[in-house]
Design a protein around this motif. Structure first.
Motif, PDB file in Angstrom:
ATOM      1  N   GLY A  67       9.615 112.578  51.431  1.00 57.89           N
ATOM      2  CA  GLY A  67      10.324 113.628  51.670  1.00 57.89           C
ATOM      3  C   GLY A  67       9.896 114.421  53.100  1.00 57.89           C
ATOM      4  O   GLY A  67      10.337 115.552  53.288  1.00 57.89           O
ATOM      5  N   GLN A 118      12.044 120.129  52.981  1.00 54.13           N
ATOM      6  CA  GLN A 118      12.329 121.106  52.250  1.00 54.13           C
ATOM      7  C   GLN A 118      12.091 122.370  53.050  1.00 54.13           C
ATOM      8  O   GLN A 118      12.466 123.466  52.794  1.00 54.13           O
ATOM      9  N   SER A 152      17.963 122.023  54.703  1.00 52.29           N
ATOM     10  CA  SER A 152      17.727 121.553  53.338  1.00 52.29           C
ATOM     11  C   SER A 152      18.510 122.378  52.264  1.00 52.29           C
ATOM     12  O   SER A 152      18.987 121.944  51.300  1.00 52.29           O
ATOM     13  N   ARG A 199      18.580 119.174  48.363  1.00 56.12           N
ATOM     14  CA  ARG A 199      17.600 118.738  47.754  1.00 56.12           C
ATOM     15  C   ARG A 199      17.845 117.942  46.507  1.00 56.12           C
ATOM     16  O   ARG A 199      17.551 116.884  46.131  1.00 56.12           O
TER      17      ARG A 199
END
Length: 624
Positions: free
Chosen positions: A316, A341, A346, A353
């Protein structure tokens, strides 16, 4: 209309929350027409009121679902298309499989099961009953529990099986009373279950998927979501069999047509990204050391690419952003290595996501089209592609996000789509004049469902028209009966009124009819001539309040005696003054107007003669 639309959307949400049926993806014009049909049957015109009715009458949900879900199917519907499926799809597919390898088929939107049993018959004819029982699994799904219950029994009436050749009927059905039941030993290979194509997970690893005349009831966004699930369900090269009123021209990245006329499509295989095909291999730490000349060239090309690109590691973290992405989303070199994130991109312009998680879980690329993004004072439209990246051992490296600016081409794409629909319409006209509604359907997107449904009804020997006729027949019969009764009642009432008017007009005496409260109900023409008071002025008023030349207060005892049920009432001779101001003698008689058990009123007859005091032989007049 905004208020009506909001009420309708609230009704759909209510149905989804209480019963799990998600109709929000259905085309609104068709859906509102069917809901309105059901509301009219229960005498409701307001969506909010109908929502309250559903809460008070839970059984109404079943009737609503039966109205909305049009379940029209048959054995070997469109025989030419089924023969093509057998000869060009099923036979080559089975021959290409290893001996004993399983055969998996999915019949989506199976309704009462005729389509699933048709598939079973075709496959059994190819490999024989014994191999069928050992190798074949046919998954048949629908959202209508009542239809699924009927399909599980596999019992059909004479009308349903009339299209089957006698030899197939004899081999695969057993007669039970006046119904024909599909063979129990073969029926075990068919698995019927509830599946909402809009929100439930698809059946996976299937060789053939049939979904006939179901997609056309949904809007474009929901169709795209469903087609993506069907693509995931099929094995590479698997066959997708649609109905005559459906096409997949706008999903060429997922399915390619094998035979447009018969509506058979083939899945486009997923392209697994080889090692090094990512935009850049995402590092676990910032770059150190000097790049080789090849690395410098690759990095310079990626950084200078006119397409915005962001690479994210499997953990991520942001591994790479190019110049276009930095310019478009306001990113900087310091953002490399940060959790994705934590960046605005995002979740703006779209929540990425969940799409990243789904692409990683399904190990397949995802594409989100026409995302509106307002940046730098202008509105852009982006196509976002989410590509999972794998190493040589098929291990997940990360995800590449590619943002294509389609603002300039958006209008061109719309024009191309319209042109494609026009071409498809022209093609369908050449195939059959019975497909005229389908070609119009391609030209007029706003009315596509109605035209496709009508076209399907005409080509299926009025199957859907019969369904609608059955729904309307009882209402038509009731309306006809009520109209006949009203017509007879109206005729009788007109005759009675005409007769009463003739009787009253023919009387030489003035007649007044009063109710039990002494309100005037009838005031005939002779009464008007006698006292100069018109019927419109007298009807509805209290008898004793009438301003006429007759001492009406003297009538109270006579009328009360009549209303009390005394049949032996005396006549009165009263001195009065007529409408011309001349003194007259009036003989007043009163009789009861009978109701069911007691007098409902009184009938007062007034017969007048000129009065001259002291006239010989004149009957005595009661003093006022």
């Amino acid at each position: 209309m905004d208020r009506v639309d909001s009420q309708f959307e609230a009704l759909l949400l209510h149905v989804k929350e209480l019963r799990g049926f998600d109709f929000t993806g259905y085309k609104r014009s068709s859906l509102m027409r069917r809901v309105d049909r059901r509301m009219s049957q229960v005498g409701i015109t307001d969506y909010g009121e109908y929502q309250d009715f559903l809460e008070m009458h839970p059984d109404e949900f079943t009737a609503l679902f039966n109205t909305v879900l049009i379940n029209v199917t048959a054995f070997f519907r469109d025989p030419e298309a089924w023969e093509y499926l057998r000869a060009e799809v099923l036979v080559p597919m089975i021959e290409a499989k290893a001996p004993g390898a399983p055969i998996r088929v999915w019949s989506a939107g199976c309704a009462s099961g005729e389509e699933a049993y048709t598939l079973a018959i075709l496959i059994c004819e190819i490999i024989g009953p014994e191999a069928f029982r050992e190798r074949v699994k046919i998954y048949a799904t629908d959202v209508d529990e009542e239809q699924l219950a009927e399909a599980r029994h596999g019992a059909y009436g004479q009308r349903s099986i009339s299209v089957l050749p006698p030899e197939l009927l004899e081999r695969y059905f057993e007669q039970s009373g006046n119904r024909y039941v599909f063979r129990k030993d073969l029926r075990r290979s068919l698995i019927f279950g509830r599946n909402d194509l809009v929100q439930d997970a698809p059946i996976s690893r299937v060789d053939v998927l049939t979904c006939r005349n179901t997609l056309m009831y949904f809007n474009a966004e929901t169709q795209a979501r469903m087609v993506g699930r069907f693509h995931f369900a099929l094995l590479d090269g698997g066959a997708f069999f649609l109905g005559k009123a459906e096409m997949l021209l706008s999903h060429s990245n997922l399915f390619l047509p094998e035979d447009l006329k018969r509506r058979v499509f083939r899945k486009v295989p997923r392209l697994t990204a080889p090692t090094g095909s990512a935009l850049v291999e995402p590092p676990s730490v910032p770059f150190r050391g000097q790049l080789t000349s090849l690395d410098q060239l690759r990095n310079a090309a990626l950084l200078g690419s006119p397409v915005a690109q962001i690479v994210i590691t499997a953990g991520g973290l942001v591994a790479f952003t190019n110049g276009k992405a930095n310019e478009l989303f306001g990113l900087a070199a310091l953002d490399v290595g940060r959790p994705f994130q934590d960046l605005d991109v995002s979740y703006r312009p779209i929540e990425l996501r969940k799409h990243i998680e789904q692409a990683q879980a399904e190990r397949a690329a995802r594409r989100i089209s026409d995302v509106e993004y307002k940046g730098g004072g202008e509105t852009l439209y982006l196509d976002v592609q989410v590509n999972p990246l794998f190493d040589a051992d098929d291990g997940l490296l990360g995800v590449a996000l590619i943002f294509h600016d389609v603002t300039a081409s958006r209008q061109l794409r719309a024009d191309l789509e319209l042109a494609n629909r026009d071409l498809e319409a022209a093609y369908e006209e050449l195939q059959s004049t019975n497909e005229e509604l389908e070609t119009t359907n391609e030209e007029l997107q706003s009315t596509v469902e109605e035209l496709e449904t009508t076209n399907e009804e005409l080509q299926s020997t009025n199957e859907e028209l019969e369904t609608m006729n059955e729904e309307l027949q009882s209402t038509n019969d009731e309306l006809q009966t009520i109209n006949e009764q009203l017509h007879r009642s109206g005729t009788e009432l007109d005759e009675a009124n005409a007769f009463l008017d003739a009787v009253l007009a023919g009387l030489r005496s003035g007649v007044a009819v009063v109710d039990r409260d002494l309100r005037v109900l009838v005031w005939n023409q002779e009464a008007e001539n006698l006292w100069g008071l018109r019927s419109a002025e007298a009807v509805g008023r209290h008898l004793l309040n009438l301003d006429i030349g007759l001492p009406v207060d003297r009538l109270r005892p006579l009328v009360r005696q009549t209303l009390g049920g005394d049949p032996n009432t005396d006549e009165l001779l009263l001195e009065a003054v007529n409408r011309r101001g001349r003194p007259i003698t009036v003989r007043v008689a009163c009789s009861p107007l009978m109701g069911s058990d007691e007098p409902a009123g009184a009938i007062i007859a007034m017969e007048a003669g000129e009065f001259a005091p002291g006239q010989p032989g004149h009957p005595p007049v009661q003093p006022q």
